[in-house]
Design a protein around this motif. Sequence first.
Motif, PDB file in Angstrom:
ATOM      1  N   ARG A  89       0.829  -1.216   0.000  1.00  0.00           N
ATOM      2  CA  ARG A  89       0.000   0.000   0.000  1.00  0.00           C
ATOM      3  C   ARG A  89       0.854   1.254   0.000  1.00  0.00           C
ATOM      4  O   ARG A  89       0.634   2.178  -0.784  1.00  0.00           O
ATOM      5  CB  ARG A  89      -0.913  -0.011   1.225  1.00  0.00           C
ATOM      6  CG  ARG A  89      -1.830   1.212   1.359  1.00  0.00           C
ATOM      7  CD  ARG A  89      -2.335   1.334   2.776  1.00  0.00           C
ATOM      8  NE  ARG A  89      -1.218   1.508   3.718  1.00  0.00           N
ATOM      9  CZ  ARG A  89      -1.301   1.236   5.028  1.00  0.00           C
ATOM     10  NH1 ARG A  89      -2.417   0.755   5.539  1.00  0.00           N
ATOM     11  NH2 ARG A  89      -0.245   1.435   5.805  1.00  0.00           N
ATOM     12  N   TYR A 138      -2.497  -8.550  -2.853  1.00  0.00           N
ATOM     13  CA  TYR A 138      -2.237  -7.196  -2.361  1.00  0.00           C
ATOM     14  C   TYR A 138      -1.808  -6.267  -3.491  1.00  0.00           C
ATOM     15  O   TYR A 138      -2.230  -5.103  -3.560  1.00  0.00           O
ATOM     16  CB  TYR A 138      -1.161  -7.225  -1.274  1.00  0.00           C
ATOM     17  CG  TYR A 138      -1.542  -7.988  -0.038  1.00  0.00           C
ATOM     18  CD1 TYR A 138      -2.877  -8.162   0.334  1.00  0.00           C
ATOM     19  CD2 TYR A 138      -0.560  -8.563   0.787  1.00  0.00           C
ATOM     20  CE1 TYR A 138      -3.220  -8.869   1.481  1.00  0.00           C
ATOM     21  CE2 TYR A 138      -0.898  -9.254   1.931  1.00  0.00           C
ATOM     22  CZ  TYR A 138      -2.221  -9.414   2.273  1.00  0.00           C
ATOM     23  OH  TYR A 138      -2.555 -10.102   3.400  1.00  0.00           O
ATOM     24  N   GLU A 142      -4.025  -2.937  -4.734  1.00  0.00           N
ATOM     25  CA  GLU A 142      -3.541  -1.558  -4.730  1.00  0.00           C
ATOM     26  C   GLU A 142      -3.404  -0.994  -6.140  1.00  0.00           C
ATOM     27  O   GLU A 142      -3.708   0.176  -6.377  1.00  0.00           O
ATOM     28  CB  GLU A 142      -2.210  -1.470  -3.981  1.00  0.00           C
ATOM     29  CG  GLU A 142      -2.348  -1.650  -2.493  1.00  0.00           C
ATOM     30  CD  GLU A 142      -3.345  -0.670  -1.884  1.00  0.00           C
ATOM     31  OE1 GLU A 142      -3.105   0.555  -1.982  1.00  0.00           O
ATOM     32  OE2 GLU A 142      -4.359  -1.126  -1.331  1.00  0.00           O
ATOM     33  N   HIS A 145      -6.848  -0.127  -7.334  1.00  0.00           N
ATOM     34  CA  HIS A 145      -7.361   1.025  -6.588  1.00  0.00           C
ATOM     35  C   HIS A 145      -6.939   2.324  -7.247  1.00  0.00           C
ATOM     36  O   HIS A 145      -7.761   3.237  -7.469  1.00  0.00           O
ATOM     37  CB  HIS A 145      -6.839   0.991  -5.148  1.00  0.00           C
ATOM     38  CG  HIS A 145      -7.041   2.274  -4.397  1.00  0.00           C
ATOM     39  ND1 HIS A 145      -8.277   2.722  -4.004  1.00  0.00           N
ATOM     40  CD2 HIS A 145      -6.139   3.220  -3.999  1.00  0.00           C
ATOM     41  CE1 HIS A 145      -8.149   3.889  -3.383  1.00  0.00           C
ATOM     42  NE2 HIS A 145      -6.863   4.211  -3.362  1.00  0.00           N
TER      43      HIS A 145
END
Length: 258
Positions: A89, A138, A142, A145
């Motif tokens: 992130r 993950y 991200e 996103h």
Amino acid sequence: MGGPGRGGPGCGGRVSGEGAAVRGGRDRGARNYVVVGGTSGLGLAAARLLADEDRVVVLGDVPDEVTSVADDLGCDGGVCDTSAYDEVRDAFAEVVRRYGTIDGVLACASVWAGGDLADLPPERIRRAVEVNALGTTYVLKEALHHLRRQGYGNVVYVGAIAVTQPRPGIPVYRATKSYGTSLVESLAEAQHSNRIKVMQLHPGPMPTRLQERVGDEFLDEVYALPEQVAAEAVRLLRLAPDDLYVSGERVLRADGRW
């Protein structure tokens, strides 16, 4: 972000360095790419091709390797363990903070787990699941996103030709890479727009450090070179939002031939 020692020890999930900033200043039309697992093999070969024209951030989990590659390519680098969500992130957030947008993400971080299940140490199994399954999740979480926020961009997941047919000698590796393939297929269907493309590339056996890092020998006799596959990965990453290639595109490379 900035200052000397890009990708150096202690940078955690952060992206640091001066090289890409200087490169970007020379080429205002450059695009921004993130190569996850870009310190060796296919990832490094792709990053090298991208860095000729565009800004590249290389993410890897070994500080010295990240520093060496960033210095060699004149790009940014960050130390990031993909199995740790906070690091993924923060690394993506720092790329966006520095450049504003991300045009493409190459997800090729992977851990080898070859051999019969009965012979695999539990820690090797756990690490393969952490990186190949959790880490992939993950990274895609991200990446998408930020691509959805800006309304365009490409993600290319590097799978393995092994997922297309059973390979009894690599059950754990194949299972974890199959997870990534399933995830990509579902995410591709969920985009509902060709402006954000989620694609996957399945290379045949390649002579990289994937197996060497855990002490396994490379046993396949026929293979594709990372440099050959990298050209296709870069082509997919550079597809424009209005190109006809749709989200969900699957490209296979087996036995050194298309």
